[in-house]
Design a protein around this motif. Structure first.
Motif, PDB file in Angstrom:
ATOM      1  N   GLY A 455       8.749  65.945  48.961  1.00 38.32           N
ATOM      2  CA  GLY A 455       8.409  65.233  48.380  1.00 38.32           C
ATOM      3  C   GLY A 455       9.040  63.878  48.651  1.00 38.32           C
ATOM      4  O   GLY A 455       9.998  63.981  48.675  1.00 38.32           O
ATOM      5  N   ASN A 456       8.210  62.561  49.223  1.00 44.03           N
ATOM      6  CA  ASN A 456       8.457  61.112  49.445  1.00 44.03           C
ATOM      7  C   ASN A 456       8.358  60.265  47.941  1.00 44.03           C
ATOM      8  O   ASN A 456       6.901  60.777  47.080  1.00 44.03           O
ATOM      9  CB  ASN A 456       8.565  60.528  50.653  1.00 44.03           C
ATOM     10  N   TYR A 457       8.892  59.037  47.985  1.00 41.32           N
ATOM     11  CA  TYR A 457       8.458  58.461  46.584  1.00 41.32           C
ATOM     12  C   TYR A 457       8.903  56.640  47.394  1.00 41.32           C
ATOM     13  O   TYR A 457       9.629  56.764  47.752  1.00 41.32           O
ATOM     14  CB  TYR A 457       9.063  58.862  45.308  1.00 41.32           C
ATOM     15  N   THR A 458       7.940  56.011  46.784  1.00 37.44           N
ATOM     16  CA  THR A 458       8.464  54.759  46.476  1.00 37.44           C
ATOM     17  C   THR A 458       9.125  53.660  45.424  1.00 37.44           C
ATOM     18  O   THR A 458       8.937  54.514  44.678  1.00 37.44           O
ATOM     19  CB  THR A 458       7.169  54.076  47.167  1.00 37.44           C
ATOM     20  N   GLN A 459       9.312  53.175  45.590  1.00 45.81           N
ATOM     21  CA  GLN A 459       9.789  52.260  44.537  1.00 45.81           C
ATOM     22  C   GLN A 459       9.421  51.902  43.234  1.00 45.81           C
ATOM     23  O   GLN A 459       8.161  51.804  44.121  1.00 45.81           O
ATOM     24  CB  GLN A 459      11.244  51.700  45.092  1.00 45.81           C
ATOM     25  N   PRO A 460       9.604  51.960  42.134  1.00 41.52           N
ATOM     26  CA  PRO A 460       8.603  51.887  41.516  1.00 41.52           C
ATOM     27  C   PRO A 460       8.262  50.137  40.466  1.00 41.52           C
ATOM     28  O   PRO A 460       9.173  49.341  41.088  1.00 41.52           O
ATOM     29  CB  PRO A 460       9.529  52.164  39.758  1.00 41.52           C
ATOM     30  N   VAL A 461       6.932  49.705  40.955  1.00 45.95           N
ATOM     31  CA  VAL A 461       6.903  48.695  40.807  1.00 45.95           C
ATOM     32  C   VAL A 461       5.922  48.168  39.288  1.00 45.95           C
ATOM     33  O   VAL A 461       5.703  48.969  38.702  1.00 45.95           O
ATOM     34  CB  VAL A 461       6.001  47.968  41.791  1.00 45.95           C
ATOM     35  N   LEU A 462       6.782  47.309  38.712  1.00 44.14           N
ATOM     36  CA  LEU A 462       6.471  47.017  37.610  1.00 44.14           C
ATOM     37  C   LEU A 462       4.610  45.710  37.361  1.00 44.14           C
ATOM     38  O   LEU A 462       5.434  44.630  38.202  1.00 44.14           O
ATOM     39  CB  LEU A 462       7.675  45.883  36.536  1.00 44.14           C
ATOM     40  N   ASN A 463       4.046  46.685  36.827  1.00 43.44           N
ATOM     41  CA  ASN A 463       2.559  46.202  37.541  1.00 43.44           C
ATOM     42  C   ASN A 463       2.573  44.875  36.356  1.00 43.44           C
ATOM     43  O   ASN A 463       1.515  43.612  37.010  1.00 43.44           O
ATOM     44  CB  ASN A 463       1.851  46.758  37.477  1.00 43.44           C
ATOM     45  N   THR A 464       2.954  44.970  35.115  1.00 44.21           N
ATOM     46  CA  THR A 464       2.652  43.684  34.609  1.00 44.21           C
ATOM     47  C   THR A 464       3.754  42.931  34.484  1.00 44.21           C
ATOM     48  O   THR A 464       4.964  42.703  34.384  1.00 44.21           O
ATOM     49  CB  THR A 464       2.776  44.409  32.787  1.00 44.21           C
ATOM     50  N   GLN A 465       3.092  41.764  34.189  1.00 37.96           N
ATOM     51  CA  GLN A 465       3.519  40.463  35.042  1.00 37.96           C
ATOM     52  C   GLN A 465       4.138  39.813  33.568  1.00 37.96           C
ATOM     53  O   GLN A 465       3.013  39.552  32.564  1.00 37.96           O
ATOM     54  CB  GLN A 465       3.075  39.131  35.137  1.00 37.96           C
ATOM     55  N   ALA A 466       5.516  39.497  33.842  1.00 45.20           N
ATOM     56  CA  ALA A 466       6.238  38.474  32.586  1.00 45.20           C
ATOM     57  C   ALA A 466       4.981  37.536  32.338  1.00 45.20           C
ATOM     58  O   ALA A 466       5.127  36.182  33.499  1.00 45.20           O
ATOM     59  CB  ALA A 466       7.369  38.251  32.250  1.00 45.20           C
ATOM     60  N   ASP A 467       4.926  36.718  31.968  1.00 41.37           N
ATOM     61  CA  ASP A 467       3.795  35.858  31.358  1.00 41.37           C
ATOM     62  C   ASP A 467       5.228  34.751  30.517  1.00 41.37           C
ATOM     63  O   ASP A 467       5.714  34.771  29.232  1.00 41.37           O
ATOM     64  CB  ASP A 467       2.718  35.368  30.162  1.00 41.37           C
ATOM     65  N   ILE A 468       5.977  33.490  31.793  1.00 41.72           N
ATOM     66  CA  ILE A 468       7.589  32.799  31.471  1.00 41.72           C
ATOM     67  C   ILE A 468       6.928  32.258  29.921  1.00 41.72           C
ATOM     68  O   ILE A 468       7.583  30.959  29.145  1.00 41.72           O
ATOM     69  CB  ILE A 468       7.685  32.185  32.442  1.00 41.72           C
ATOM     70  N   TYR A 469       5.791  31.762  29.805  1.00 44.55           N
ATOM     71  CA  TYR A 469       4.807  30.825  28.821  1.00 44.55           C
ATOM     72  C   TYR A 469       4.794  31.050  27.855  1.00 44.55           C
ATOM     73  O   TYR A 469       5.048  30.199  26.608  1.00 44.55           O
ATOM     74  CB  TYR A 469       3.795  29.559  29.249  1.00 44.55           C
ATOM     75  N   ASP A 470       5.202  32.122  27.638  1.00 44.43           N
ATOM     76  CA  ASP A 470       5.099  32.782  26.186  1.00 44.43           C
ATOM     77  C   ASP A 470       6.109  34.321  25.751  1.00 44.43           C
ATOM     78  O   ASP A 470       6.821  34.905  26.386  1.00 44.43           O
ATOM     79  CB  ASP A 470       3.722  34.233  26.437  1.00 44.43           C
ATOM     80  N   THR A 471       7.116  32.865  25.527  1.00 42.83           N
ATOM     81  CA  THR A 471       8.724  33.648  25.330  1.00 42.83           C
ATOM     82  C   THR A 471       8.414  34.818  24.094  1.00 42.83           C
ATOM     83  O   THR A 471       8.870  35.209  24.893  1.00 42.83           O
ATOM     84  CB  THR A 471       9.089  32.348  24.355  1.00 42.83           C
TER      85      THR A 471
END
Length: 682
Positions: A455-471
């Motif tokens: 079995g193979n896998y790809t590196q995990p990706v964080l799909n949820t982006q941080a809103d840098i203007y919402d501290t």
């Protein structure tokens, strides 16, 4: 005696003609001089019984050789040529600055992404990190430098407007004075040729400074500028002044001052140096400054946003490379209160909510009542952008920016909103530690050491982006990631149809749950590439259920019990995925991309578009100068062919009138001889 009288009249006429010729010759290089011509009429006839006999000639007038139509053509051509020349003089400077490799953005922007590419290839190389930060500082400094030079050019235009306005006033006063002298001279029955020439030349010089329309009224020249605003009326001249505008003190406006009032004519003045300067400022300089500011804002926003999604060499979450575009010191500069607002009124803070939706327009905000209601109109097209209230709990969002009012408000107060104008001023590099560049992606996956399958896998990706203007939101997300990881994706038994279950477990082996409290499970199909999304729940600071999404791909045929770990990327990682994502910003359509239909521009594309736009206008201005110079030359030639002094013609006329004078003298001499003969005979 009649013969002597005839000879004397010839002497007088020829003498006046030679004097006029001499005056023409002396004024061959006098600006605006119209050649003159002595005009004579035959003397009254006397009856001698069998007919009539002449009594000589009479000097009737010294005529000014002048064609009003050709003079008007010369004035209008002068106005057009000065306008085009002033426009080109400014546009060529800006074009050279933006297009030159040493002074424009292209080279430093390209170098920035080149250094980022080098860092992406060697993410653990400290020298590559240092070089990247150096290129970022150079990019910010170049934005600052170009913005400063644009400000200097605007200040230069302000100074020129002030200087030229003073010259306009001097000429207007001169024309008013000449009007009075001419009407007084004409009232006594004379034709003051020199005064008329001086007035025409003053009008021509005035058109060199500003487009002026002349209406002749009872011998006076009434002068109008713009769309009919009177500069000179009879013997009275109004004054033109250049001073900081009510809406933006950094931009000078032209005001025509009457006895008890004044009117802003900046938007209607055309022609001459003033018209060219104002046209350049509104057509080229201000749009280019706004476009440069937008480019800087989008670059700051997109690069900061992407770097904040990664992890740096210290194993910490990424931070801003450039100044926060919504820093309090910047949001207050985007709204300018009108000079005439109530002294107690507050102002708007303008925050960028979506840099991809920003335009290069300005916006006019007008308070419509004392309760804080206001309307927004986009300039220059005047489009209504809606009505709002300063008491709104949620700030309205317009074309990618939001408005928040502070202080008291009064009906009638107005504000000029320019979201992008100061963008290139505010960009600064705030990251100083090379290790702080977030090159790596936040999550790293590893296969279990005891996995037995292919079995193979790809590196995990964080799909949820941080809103840098919402501290707070960004802090909550990062805390959730830290608390939830490491996690393990545990593969279950495969069914006969090839489907295989999986479940997500925490570090203690317990099920990881979504925001609704359900264990995260799913299935894949063996032998295929399976994209899976893991939505991990967490509670934010406000006590609300939230979730972040992790995506990865499982392929091949995992064996039951195989695991794939998902953990935060560790310090010193050689991962470069976040750097690669940041590299895509060079060509990604991030500017004017709010519609999401692929019609936006990349950073490089927007810069090229700005250079092309300014360059095309400078090129058109060059063509305009060539055309108007030719038209002006033709108008001057046509005017001079009628009113100009020709030395060859004057020399020929001088010989003619010398002979005329000699012949008249001979007539007198003959009359004397006849008279002497008669006396001697008697």
């Amino acid at each position: 005696m009649s013969l002597i009288s005839i000879g004397l009249s010839g002497l007088n006429a020829s003498s006046a003609a030679m004097t006029t010729i001499g005056n023409n010759t002396a004024n061959v290089d006098t600006l605006g001089y119209s050649r003159q011509q002595a005009m004579t009429t035959a003397g009254a006839q006397q009856s001698i019984g069998v007919g009539f006999i002449g009594t000589g000639t009479t000097l009737s007038d010294v005529r000014r050789i002048y064609n009003g139509f050709l003079d008007t053509q010369l004035q209008s051509s002068t106005s057009l040529n000065s306008d085009a020349t002033a426009y080109l003089g400014q546009a060529s400077k800006l074009d050279s600055m933006l297009s030159d490799s040493s002074t424009g953005i292209s080279t430093v922007l390209g170098n920035f992404f080149t250094k980022l590419g080098t860092l992406s290839q060697s993410p653990t190389d400290s020298a590559a990190r240092t070089n990247f930060l150096t290129s970022a500082s150079a990019l910010a400094a170049q934005f600052n430098s170009i913005s400063s030079q644009m400000k200097d050019q605007n200040a230069s235009i302000n100074n020129q407007l002030n200087t030229v306005a003073g010259q306009v006033n001097s000429l207007a006063s001169s024309i008013a004075s000449l009007n009075m002298q001419i009407t007084q001279a004409q009232a006594s029955g004379g034709t003051p040729n020199t005064l008329l020439d001086s007035r025409s030349e003053a009008v021509r010089q005035l058109n060199d400074l500003v487009g002026a329309k002349v209406v002749e009224t009872n011998g006076n020249y009434d002068i109008y500028i713009g769309t009919g605003q009177p500069l000179v009326t009879g013997s009275k001249a109004n004054t033109l002044t250049a001073s900081p505008s009510d809406s933006d003190p950094s931009v000078y406006s032209l005001k025509l001052n009457y006895q008890n009032s004044n009117v802003d004519v900046s938007s209607v003045v055309t022609g001459g140096t003033l018209g060219g300067l104002l046209r350049y400022r509104s057509d080229v300089l201000q749009p280019a400054a706004n476009e440069l500011g937008r480019l800087a804002l989008v670059a700051s926003d997109q690069i900061n946003t992407q770097l904040n999604q990664g992890v740096d060499a210290n194993g910490k979450f990424g931070t801003d490379l450039f100044t926060d575009i919504n820093d309090a010191s910047l949001t207050s500069l985007r709204s300018l209160a009108n000079k005439n607002n109530d002294s107690s009124s507050g102002n708007f803070a303008v925050s960028i909510t979506n840099s991809g939706a920003l335009t290069t327009n300005t916006y006019q905000v007008t308070l419509t009542d004392d309760a804080g209601g206001y309307s927004v109109k986009r300039q220059p097209d005047g489009k209504d952008m809606g009505s709002y209230s300063t008491s709104d709990t949620t700030a309205p969002v317009i074309d990618g920016f939001s408005l928040a009012f502070t202080g008291s408000s009064k009906k009638g107060d107005s504000f000029t909103i320019n979201p992008t104008k100061t963008g290139a001023d505010g960009i600064k590099t705030v990251l100083t530690d090379p290790k702080g560049v977030a090159v790596a992606a936040p999550l790293t996956g590893t296969a279990g050491a005891s996995n037995k399958s292919t079995g193979n896998y790809t590196q995990p990706v964080l799909n949820t982006q941080a809103d840098i203007y919402d501290t707070q939101g960004t802090t909550d997300l990062r805390n959730a990631l830290t608390g939830a990881t490491p996690m393990r994706l545990l593969m279950g038994d495969a069914a006969a149809d090839g489907s295989q279950s999986y479940s997500l477990l925490d570090s203690t082996g317990k099920a990881v749950k979504d925001k609704d409290g359900n264990a995260i499970t799913g299935t894949i199909v063996q032998g295929k590439s399976n994209d899976i999304s893991l939505n991990v729940g967490y509670i934010d600071t406000a006590g609300n259920s939230q979730s972040f999404s992790v995506g990865m791909t499982i392929s091949g045929s995992p064996t039951s019990g195989d695991t794939y770990s998902i953990a935060l990327t560790s310090a010193g990682s050689s991962d470069n995925r976040n750097a690669q994502s940041t590299l895509t910003l060079q060509t990604k359509q991030t500017i004017d991309s709010a519609a999401g239909n692929g019609t936006g521009m990349s950073l490089s594309g927007a810069n090229s578009n700005m250079i092309t736009t300014v360059g095309s206008k400078a090129s058109q201005a060059k063509d305009d100068v060539t055309a108007t110079t030719a038209v002006l030359g033709q108008a001057k030639t046509a005017r001079d062919s009628v009113s100009g002094v020709s030395l060859d013609e004057e020399a020929a006329n001088l010989v003619k009138y010398q002979q005329y004078y000699t012949a008249s003298s001979q007539i007198i001499k003959a009359a004397q001889a006849v008279f002497s003969t008669l006396i001697n005979s008697l």
